[in-house]
Design an enzyme around this catalytic site. Structure first.
Site, PDB file in Angstrom:
ATOM      1  N   HIS A  71      50.555  -1.688   6.944  1.00  0.00           N
ATOM      2  CA  HIS A  71      49.390  -2.333   6.463  1.00  0.00           C
ATOM      3  C   HIS A  71      48.883  -3.060   7.431  1.00  0.00           C
ATOM      4  O   HIS A  71      49.433  -3.516   8.336  1.00  0.00           O
ATOM      5  CB  HIS A  71      49.825  -3.013   5.054  1.00  0.00           C
ATOM      6  CG  HIS A  71      49.879  -2.266   4.131  1.00  0.00           C
ATOM      7  ND1 HIS A  71      50.278  -2.919   2.950  1.00  0.00           N
ATOM      8  CD2 HIS A  71      50.212  -1.078   3.942  1.00  0.00           C
ATOM      9  CE1 HIS A  71      50.544  -2.076   1.894  1.00  0.00           C
ATOM     10  NE2 HIS A  71      50.812  -0.621   2.394  1.00  0.00           N
ATOM     11  N   GLU A  73      47.652  -5.816   7.520  1.00  0.00           N
ATOM     12  CA  GLU A  73      48.180  -7.332   7.955  1.00  0.00           C
ATOM     13  C   GLU A  73      49.464  -7.140   8.859  1.00  0.00           C
ATOM     14  O   GLU A  73      49.697  -7.993   9.663  1.00  0.00           O
ATOM     15  CB  GLU A  73      48.540  -7.947   6.611  1.00  0.00           C
ATOM     16  CG  GLU A  73      47.567  -8.252   5.542  1.00  0.00           C
ATOM     17  CD  GLU A  73      47.159  -7.201   4.741  1.00  0.00           C
ATOM     18  OE1 GLU A  73      47.362  -5.819   4.670  1.00  0.00           O
ATOM     19  OE2 GLU A  73      46.774  -7.447   3.520  1.00  0.00           O
ATOM     20  N   CYS A 107      48.692  -6.961  -0.375  1.00  0.00           N
ATOM     21  CA  CYS A 107      49.815  -6.566  -1.580  1.00  0.00           C
ATOM     22  C   CYS A 107      50.692  -7.327  -1.526  1.00  0.00           C
ATOM     23  O   CYS A 107      50.979  -8.376  -0.656  1.00  0.00           O
ATOM     24  CB  CYS A 107      50.080  -5.389  -1.077  1.00  0.00           C
ATOM     25  SG  CYS A 107      51.055  -4.832   0.208  1.00  0.00           S
ATOM     26  N   CYS A 110      52.735  -7.533   1.651  1.00  0.00           N
ATOM     27  CA  CYS A 110      52.046  -8.356   2.819  1.00  0.00           C
ATOM     28  C   CYS A 110      51.979  -9.910   2.478  1.00  0.00           C
ATOM     29  O   CYS A 110      52.194 -10.622   3.225  1.00  0.00           O
ATOM     30  CB  CYS A 110      50.697  -7.658   3.219  1.00  0.00           C
ATOM     31  SG  CYS A 110      50.698  -6.000   3.735  1.00  0.00           S
TER      32      CYS A 110
END
Ligand SMILES: [Zn+2]
Length: 191
Positions: A71, A73, A107, A110
């Site tokens: 992701h 992040e 999410c 993360c």
């Protein structure tokens, strides 16, 4: 100089960001999200800013790497760690004073990573109704979780509509009724 020991530091570590800063960095995060969209990735972009300097920058790379954990992040965290190594700075010192700007609510995975890295403040665009870890599904950001990093402060809602539009565009592409499949269907009819 003596520093008073505070018993429990406030979430966000007393960090604040100006409107100008937010505009500037969120614009860059939006550009990263656009780049993700162009590369057929879920359009999420993020930036990590320490001392007015971008130390990490990422967008989703899940499809490209075939790694569901890549992701935006996580990509940015890896970059920020590299930045610390190159500049001989301690990651805990840098991360503890870094603001993360991201186009979509982090999410659950993360949000947990951001807690563990002890990032004090996250500025984000739209809510993430399916996986959001800052209140939408679970509130990892502020939950009382022993031995799981430090809670962080969130400032939601910045350019949320644009972020949502990008997500919709992406999921339309993924839809079996999207133009790509139509072309395939036509080809089938021809043969
Ligand atoms: Zn995530």
């Amino acid at each position: 100089m003596e520093v008073k020991q505070e018993s429990t530091p406030a979430p966000g570590g007393g960090f604040s960001v100006s409107v100008e800063e937010t505009e500037k960095w969120m614009e860059e995060a939006m550009q990263m999200a656009k780049e993700a969209l162009e590369n057929i990735e879920v359009p999420v972009g993020c930036l990590m800013v320490y001392n007015n300097e971008v130390v990490g920058k990422g967008r989703n790379e899940v499809n490209q790497t075939k790694n569901a954990t890549r992701h935006a992040e996580m990509v940015a965290i890896d970059q920020a760690l590299d930045w610390c190594r190159r500049s001989g700075k301690s990651p805990s010192e840098v991360f503890g004073r870094t603001v993360l700007y991201v186009t979509v609510e982090p999410c659950i995975m993360c949000a947990a990573a951001l807690r563990l890295m002890k990032i004090p403040l996250v500025v984000y665009g739209c809510q993430n109704e399916r996986f959001g870890g800052c209140g939408s599904v679970l509130d990892i950001a502020s939950a009382d979780l022993p031995n799981t990093g430090t809670p962080f402060q969130c400032i939601p809602g910045y350019r949320a509509e644009e972020a949502v539009e990008m997500l919709k565009t992406f999921y339309k592409q993924e839809n079996p009724n999207a133009p790509k499949s139509k072309v395939r269907k036509k080809e089938c009819l021809k043969s």
